[in-house]
Every structure is written in structure tokens, then in C-alpha cells.
Motif scaffolding. Sequence first.
Motif, PDB file in Angstrom:
ATOM      1  N   GLY A   1      16.439   5.777   5.910  1.00 39.91           N
ATOM      2  CA  GLY A   1      17.097   4.510   6.170  1.00 39.91           C
ATOM      3  C   GLY A   1      17.838   3.943   4.990  1.00 39.91           C
ATOM      4  N   ARG A   2      18.296   4.830   4.067  1.00 38.30           N
ATOM      5  CA  ARG A   2      18.948   4.309   2.865  1.00 38.30           C
ATOM      6  C   ARG A   2      20.471   4.344   2.930  1.00 38.30           C
ATOM      7  NH1 ARG A   2      15.795   8.533   0.526  1.00 38.30           N
ATOM      8  NH2 ARG A   2      16.820  10.562   0.627  1.00 38.30           N
ATOM      9  N   GLY A   3      21.040   4.941   3.975  1.00 41.19           N
ATOM     10  CA  GLY A   3      22.482   4.982   4.083  1.00 41.19           C
ATOM     11  C   GLY A   3      23.094   5.940   3.083  1.00 41.19           C
ATOM     12  N   ALA A   4      24.362   6.285   3.284  1.00 36.34           N
ATOM     13  CA  ALA A   4      25.055   7.208   2.384  1.00 36.34           C
ATOM     14  C   ALA A   4      26.556   7.048   2.570  1.00 36.34           C
ATOM     15  CB  ALA A   4      24.647   8.657   2.669  1.00 36.34           C
ATOM     16  N   VAL A   5      27.292   7.309   1.485  1.00 35.61           N
ATOM     17  CA  VAL A   5      28.752   7.315   1.492  1.00 35.61           C
ATOM     18  C   VAL A   5      29.211   8.758   1.380  1.00 35.61           C
ATOM     19  CG1 VAL A   5      30.862   6.511   0.353  1.00 35.61           C
ATOM     20  CG2 VAL A   5      28.796   5.067   0.334  1.00 35.61           C
ATOM     21  N   VAL A   6      30.184   9.155   2.182  1.00 36.31           N
ATOM     22  CA  VAL A   6      30.757  10.499   2.110  1.00 36.31           C
ATOM     23  C   VAL A   6      32.260  10.372   1.933  1.00 36.31           C
ATOM     24  CG1 VAL A   6      31.036  12.741   3.214  1.00 36.31           C
ATOM     25  CG2 VAL A   6      28.939  11.419   3.596  1.00 36.31           C
ATOM     26  N   ALA A   7      32.777  10.896   0.827  1.00 32.99           N
ATOM     27  CA  ALA A   7      34.216  10.933   0.574  1.00 32.99           C
ATOM     28  C   ALA A   7      34.787  12.197   1.188  1.00 32.99           C
ATOM     29  CB  ALA A   7      34.489  10.894  -0.929  1.00 32.99           C
ATOM     30  N   LEU A   8      35.831  12.040   2.005  1.00 36.00           N
ATOM     31  CA  LEU A   8      36.385  13.145   2.775  1.00 36.00           C
ATOM     32  C   LEU A   8      37.830  13.422   2.375  1.00 36.00           C
ATOM     33  CD1 LEU A   8      35.366  11.892   6.339  1.00 36.00           C
ATOM     34  CD2 LEU A   8      34.090  13.520   4.962  1.00 36.00           C
TER      35      LEU A   8
ATOM     36  N   PHE B   1      35.093  -4.052   3.180  1.00 36.04           N
ATOM     37  CA  PHE B   1      34.156  -3.677   2.116  1.00 36.04           C
ATOM     38  C   PHE B   1      32.825  -4.399   2.295  1.00 36.04           C
ATOM     39  CE2 PHE B   1      32.085  -3.888  -1.949  1.00 36.04           C
ATOM     40  CZ  PHE B   1      32.285  -2.625  -2.491  1.00 36.04           C
ATOM     41  N   GLU B   2      32.883  -5.687   2.607  1.00 35.85           N
ATOM     42  CA  GLU B   2      31.652  -6.459   2.786  1.00 35.85           C
ATOM     43  C   GLU B   2      30.828  -5.911   3.946  1.00 35.85           C
ATOM     44  OE1 GLU B   2      32.684 -10.509   3.340  1.00 35.85           O
ATOM     45  OE2 GLU B   2      33.734 -10.708   1.420  1.00 35.85           O
ATOM     46  N   VAL B   3      31.496  -5.600   5.040  1.00 37.21           N
ATOM     47  CA  VAL B   3      30.787  -5.095   6.214  1.00 37.21           C
ATOM     48  C   VAL B   3      30.165  -3.733   5.917  1.00 37.21           C
ATOM     49  CG1 VAL B   3      31.001  -4.432   8.637  1.00 37.21           C
ATOM     50  CG2 VAL B   3      32.326  -6.369   7.747  1.00 37.21           C
ATOM     51  N   LEU B   4      30.913  -2.852   5.253  1.00 40.41           N
ATOM     52  CA  LEU B   4      30.384  -1.518   4.953  1.00 40.41           C
ATOM     53  C   LEU B   4      29.194  -1.602   4.000  1.00 40.41           C
ATOM     54  CD1 LEU B   4      33.606   0.645   4.628  1.00 40.41           C
ATOM     55  CD2 LEU B   4      32.064   0.427   6.588  1.00 40.41           C
ATOM     56  N   ALA B   5      29.240  -2.516   3.043  1.00 39.78           N
ATOM     57  CA  ALA B   5      28.089  -2.690   2.147  1.00 39.78           C
ATOM     58  C   ALA B   5      26.853  -3.102   2.939  1.00 39.78           C
ATOM     59  CB  ALA B   5      28.416  -3.724   1.067  1.00 39.78           C
ATOM     60  N   GLU B   6      27.029  -3.975   3.921  1.00 40.69           N
ATOM     61  CA  GLU B   6      25.909  -4.370   4.769  1.00 40.69           C
ATOM     62  C   GLU B   6      25.415  -3.198   5.606  1.00 40.69           C
ATOM     63  OE1 GLU B   6      27.013  -7.690   7.129  1.00 40.69           O
ATOM     64  OE2 GLU B   6      27.139  -9.088   5.428  1.00 40.69           O
ATOM     65  N   ARG B   7      26.343  -2.409   6.126  1.00 38.19           N
ATOM     66  CA  ARG B   7      25.950  -1.267   6.942  1.00 38.19           C
ATOM     67  C   ARG B   7      25.173  -0.243   6.111  1.00 38.19           C
ATOM     68  NH1 ARG B   7      27.194  -4.701   9.825  1.00 38.19           N
ATOM     69  NH2 ARG B   7      28.656  -4.645  11.593  1.00 38.19           N
ATOM     70  N   LEU B   8      25.578  -0.028   4.884  1.00 35.71           N
ATOM     71  CA  LEU B   8      24.834   0.893   4.019  1.00 35.71           C
ATOM     72  C   LEU B   8      23.412   0.395   3.797  1.00 35.71           C
ATOM     73  CD1 LEU B   8      27.597   1.765   1.410  1.00 35.71           C
ATOM     74  CD2 LEU B   8      26.468   3.387   2.943  1.00 35.71           C
ATOM     75  N   ALA B   9      23.273  -0.894   3.585  1.00 37.51           N
ATOM     76  CA  ALA B   9      21.933  -1.461   3.399  1.00 37.51           C
ATOM     77  C   ALA B   9      21.082  -1.283   4.653  1.00 37.51           C
ATOM     78  CB  ALA B   9      22.037  -2.943   3.031  1.00 37.51           C
ATOM     79  N   ALA B  10      21.734  -1.202   5.816  1.00 37.26           N
ATOM     80  CA  ALA B  10      21.019  -1.022   7.076  1.00 37.26           C
ATOM     81  C   ALA B  10      20.805   0.447   7.420  1.00 37.26           C
ATOM     82  CB  ALA B  10      21.775  -1.718   8.204  1.00 37.26           C
ATOM     83  N   GLY B  11      21.209   1.360   6.531  1.00 34.29           N
ATOM     84  CA  GLY B  11      20.951   2.777   6.754  1.00 34.29           C
ATOM     85  C   GLY B  11      22.055   3.540   7.440  1.00 34.29           C
ATOM     86  N   TYR B  12      23.277   3.026   7.432  1.00 37.18           N
ATOM     87  CA  TYR B  12      24.407   3.700   8.079  1.00 37.18           C
ATOM     88  C   TYR B  12      24.990   4.795   7.186  1.00 37.18           C
ATOM     89  CZ  TYR B  12      25.127   0.427  11.991  1.00 37.18           C
ATOM     90  OH  TYR B  12      24.999  -0.304  13.146  1.00 37.18           O
TER      91      TYR B  12
END
Length: 327
Positions: free
Chosen positions: A110-117, A175-186
Motif C-alpha cells: 500500500g505504499r504506491g509507486a511512480v513509473v517513468a515511461l 500534482f497535488e492529486v497524484l501525491a495524494e493518490r501515491l499516499a493511498a497506494g496508487y
Amino acid sequence: MTPVEFAYLAGWRAVRALPRPAAAALFRAAADQAYRRRGPGTLRLAGNLRRVVGPDLPESGLEDLVRRGLRSYARYWLDVFRLPSRSREQLRDDFRLDGEELLAADMTAGRGAVVALPHSGNWDAAGAWVAANGWPIATVMERLKPEGVFERFVGFRRRLGMEILPTHGGARAPFEVLAERLAAGYLVPLLADRDLSARGVEVRFFGGRARMPAGPALLAVRTGAPLYVAALWYDPAGPRGRLTGPLEVPAADTGPLDQRVRTLTQRIADHLAEGIAQRPEDWHMLQRVWIDEPGISAGTPGSAAGSAGPAGAGPGTPGAPSMSEPA
């Protein structure tokens, strides 16, 4: 309905009605026609691929690479038009990812992750695969005209299970929304090999100067989410991918925020280049990338730390919104 919107709607409907071999032959013929016409997109692709392969490849070899590149790009569109007809099980089977276990561990924790494509292979198939695995996914999409095409692409990707945020015009900054989504495990996948905002981070890329979006690095630095770089390509059986990472994120005591973001963005650029160089025919970049070409002004790079507003990234074809980045 505009002609462009009608063309995309017809593509989604007609391609799904055709047997795949017939549709594949049609798209391959269209790619070969584009190669023979030598339009601006084809010429731009040739110039970009020359940067990738260097000066030693003979011109005949480059021409063959361009032809295969256009066929790969046509295959991307063929697959995109057929994605809505695929079942959840088929979407999982269509795409293969080396390093899948890394994302599975992140999603389970549930920690979320960023993937650069990169704009390679089929990033829509990759996103559909994530959603078909039951993992929450959110990304950003460039807002292009006509609005009807943008809305159809938003609906298409949302039906596949992705949360789509517009680069601009939304209720909140992406950016704000994505930061929240990462915190939620997205999982947050972002196309990262080209920046259109003139506020991106300048990097060295295949020996030249290019700009890339600060968004992936900035999200990782500010949220602590693991950051990966994906290589994407096609093999005869379908779209494929490979993860590198998680990348080492510069610690807070190593310098100011903008410096750390620039350092991390250069690392992203290096890994993107490695993947593109291995399968250059699957890099669908029909737009300018390098700022050290004649007639391109470098401008004044913006501060990475202050560039959290939205910025778009094009997919290499007019009117086709792509997953983008909150640079």
C-alpha cells in the motif's frame, strides 16, 4: 462531431469488427504508405532515430529502422483500438512485465509507486494490465483539441480502469492529486521522455541536450514513493516491458530540492535511453526532443522545485491525447 473525432470513433468500431490479421495488414499498409510519403512526422522520426543510433549506421539501415518504426507505431494504434474489446483476463495475458514482482510488492504494501515511461511499445496496454491486476492507477493526460477526441480518450482509459487527470482545466492541480493518490497506494505511470512546457529539466540524452518533465522525480522526492523507469517494446507475441529500480533518490542533505530533482531526472533520462537504444524501432517519437537542434531555443529553464503546475506531453500524432506528466 468533428472529422477528427469521427475518424477515431470509426477506428474504434471498425477495427474491432475486423479479424485481427486483416486489421493488422491494413495498419501495416498505412504505415508503409506514410513511409513512402515522407511527411513531417516520418522525417522527424528519422531525425530522432539518427540521434539514437548515431552516425555510424548506414543510411540504408536507418531507412529500414524508420520503416519498422512506423509499423510499430501503427501496431500501437491497432492495439489501442482493440483494447476495449479485450476481457480482463486477456488484458492480463496480453502484456508481460519483467519486474512485475516489484510492483506487486509495492501494491500489497500500500505504499504506491511512480513509473517513468517512454513513448515506446504500448503504454496503454501497460496501464490496462495494471488495472486488470486490480491495482489502483492514476495518471495525467494532455488536453488537446478537439475536445470531443479528448473526452473519448478519457472515457476509453477510464473504462479500462485508469483514473485520468487533465493536465489543465481540472478542479485541482494534478500534482497535488497524484501525491495524494501515491499516499493511498496508487500506481502513477507518467510519460517522461519529452517535455513541452519549457519548464522541464535539461538533461543529457543520447549525447544531446533535451528537456524532460520534473514530475516523476519531484513526486518521488516529495512523497518518498519508490520510483521506477520502464522500458517498453513489442515482440511478436505482444507488448512487453521491463522495470529498472527503484532508483536511488537523493537525500535531503545532498542539496536543495531543485538540484535533487535535476539529479534524479538525469538518472531517469539515462535509464530511458538504455531501453530505447535496445529497441529503437519501438520508440514512437514523431516530435522534436532535443533543444540543441538548429532553430530551437533553449530558453530559460524553470526551477524544478517550482514547476509543480501542469504541463502537457504529446504522443507524436496530432489530436491523440497521451498519458502525460505533472511537470
